[in-house]
Design an enzyme around this catalytic site. Structure first.
Site, PDB file in Angstrom:
ATOM      1  N   HIS A  85      18.101 -26.912   3.803  1.00 20.74           N
ATOM      2  CA  HIS A  85      17.678 -27.288   5.159  1.00 20.74           C
ATOM      3  C   HIS A  85      16.233 -26.865   5.404  1.00 20.74           C
ATOM      4  O   HIS A  85      15.469 -27.576   6.056  1.00 20.74           O
ATOM      5  CB  HIS A  85      18.573 -26.611   6.204  1.00 20.74           C
ATOM      6  N   ILE A 143      18.164 -29.497  -3.372  1.00 20.68           N
ATOM      7  CA  ILE A 143      17.675 -28.182  -3.814  1.00 20.68           C
ATOM      8  C   ILE A 143      18.832 -27.449  -4.500  1.00 20.68           C
ATOM      9  O   ILE A 143      19.969 -27.491  -4.031  1.00 20.68           O
ATOM     10  CB  ILE A 143      17.170 -27.332  -2.613  1.00 20.68           C
ATOM     11  N   SER A 190      24.696 -25.932  -0.739  1.00 15.34           N
ATOM     12  CA  SER A 190      25.572 -26.530   0.270  1.00 15.34           C
ATOM     13  C   SER A 190      26.069 -25.407   1.165  1.00 15.34           C
ATOM     14  O   SER A 190      26.272 -24.274   0.701  1.00 15.34           O
ATOM     15  CB  SER A 190      26.773 -27.178  -0.434  1.00 15.34           C
ATOM     16  N   ARG A 236      28.880 -25.081   2.187  1.00 10.52           N
ATOM     17  CA  ARG A 236      30.237 -24.713   1.754  1.00 10.52           C
ATOM     18  C   ARG A 236      30.233 -23.730   0.577  1.00 10.52           C
ATOM     19  O   ARG A 236      31.271 -23.166   0.254  1.00 10.52           O
ATOM     20  CB  ARG A 236      31.023 -25.955   1.343  1.00 10.52           C
TER      21      ARG A 236
END
Ligand code: PAF
Length: 281
Positions: free
Chosen positions: A37, A177, A186, A188
């Site tokens: 992000h 990435i 991720s 998760r």
């Protein structure tokens, strides 16, 4: 950096900027922000004058209610990361701000693009994604919106949505990435137990094998077959799909031609966590 919860407040904040013709870059997320992000925010910061980040765990895109209730939430570190990446506005709505009293998704049928792979394995997922992105685009009205190539099929679906309904918004796809060991970042990943990581890494290894076959002009079809077989025979991996596709239409590649924009893609459950990954061919 301002944090805004309501649609009207956000509109009041953005309207003077819009009137001055200020270029708004938008990064929609579900929070639990990580370096992937951060790279989207950095790209938005470079390309736009005002950066808006939304953090909203969208209930209508989860086909599995336990996935929704277990979705990590890390608001304070998220705001810290947003501040350090130079975000101007964080939009942090509640479910009722986006959906009113009933959170339900509108149906979006983009032909096979919304029916295959993620569309097939996660029924209704793209309906939820398109519904929330449509609502967020209408609220924020950005000139550009940034999405990660990690969710490659989602990116193709959102490009399709933008072509149909928001032709003035430029959709920017940003590179996936990875952690130092190769695992695709991720939100998760925090749920993968330490001993599961070695198995999760097999997904990336299999993708790399196919990319290598494509590079060396070896039979890509047999590389896909062999790696799919190896993953499906691994007792620690519940393979959902492994294929080589056109990254816009998600049609499976035929023969041994590797056209521009082709990707190897995978989805599997490892140690109870559903992971997706891809690699450009
Ligand atoms: O990729 C995500 O985080 C979500 O699917 C998105 C695009 C923010 C919509 O909820």
């Amino acid at each position: 950096m301002v944090v805004i919860h309501g649609k009207r407040e956000l509109d009041d904040f953005l309207q003077p900027h819009r009137l001055k013709g200020i270029n708004v870059g938008f990064v929609p997320t579900m929070g639990a922000l990580h370096a992937g992000h951060a790279s989207l925010l950095r790209q938005a910061r470079t390309e736009s004058k005002l950066v808006v980040l939304s953090i909203f765990v969208n209930p209508t895109q989860f086909n599995d209610s336990s996935d929704y209730s277990n979705y990590p939430s890390t608001i304070e570190p998220d705001l810290e990361l947003a501040r350090s990446e130079g975000v101007d506005v964080v939009f942090l709505p509640e479910v009722k701000n986006i959906y009113g009293d009933s959170a339900h998704a509108e149906t979006s049928d983009y032909g096979s693009l919304t029916r295959v792979f993620e569309g097939e394995k996660r029924t209704g997922h793209f309906d939820g994604v398109v519904t929330v992105v449509r609502r967020l685009f209408n609220i924020v009205q950005p000139q550009m919106a940034f999405f990660g190539e990690k969710d490659l099929q989602q990116l193709a679906v959102i490009r399709h949505l933008a072509r149909l309904e928001f032709p003035s918004i430029r959709i920017v796809g940003c590179p996936l990435i990875r952690d130092a060991d190769g695992l695709a970042l991720s939100s998760r990943n925090v749920r993968i137990p330490k001993e599961g990581r070695v198995h999760a890494l097999k997904l990336h290894e299999a993708l790399l094998n196919v990319a290598q076959a494509a590079d060396t002009q070896n039979s890509i079809g047999s590389a896909v077959e062999a790696n799919r077989k190896a993953l499906s025979e691994n007792e620690h991996i519940q393979l959902e799909y492994f294929d080589a596709v056109n990254g816009e239409s998600f049609e499976v590649l035929k023969g041994n031609e590797v056209p521009k924009g082709a990707f190897a893609i995978v989805a599997a459950v490892v140690s109870g966590v559903r992971l997706i990954d891809n690699c450009r061919l």
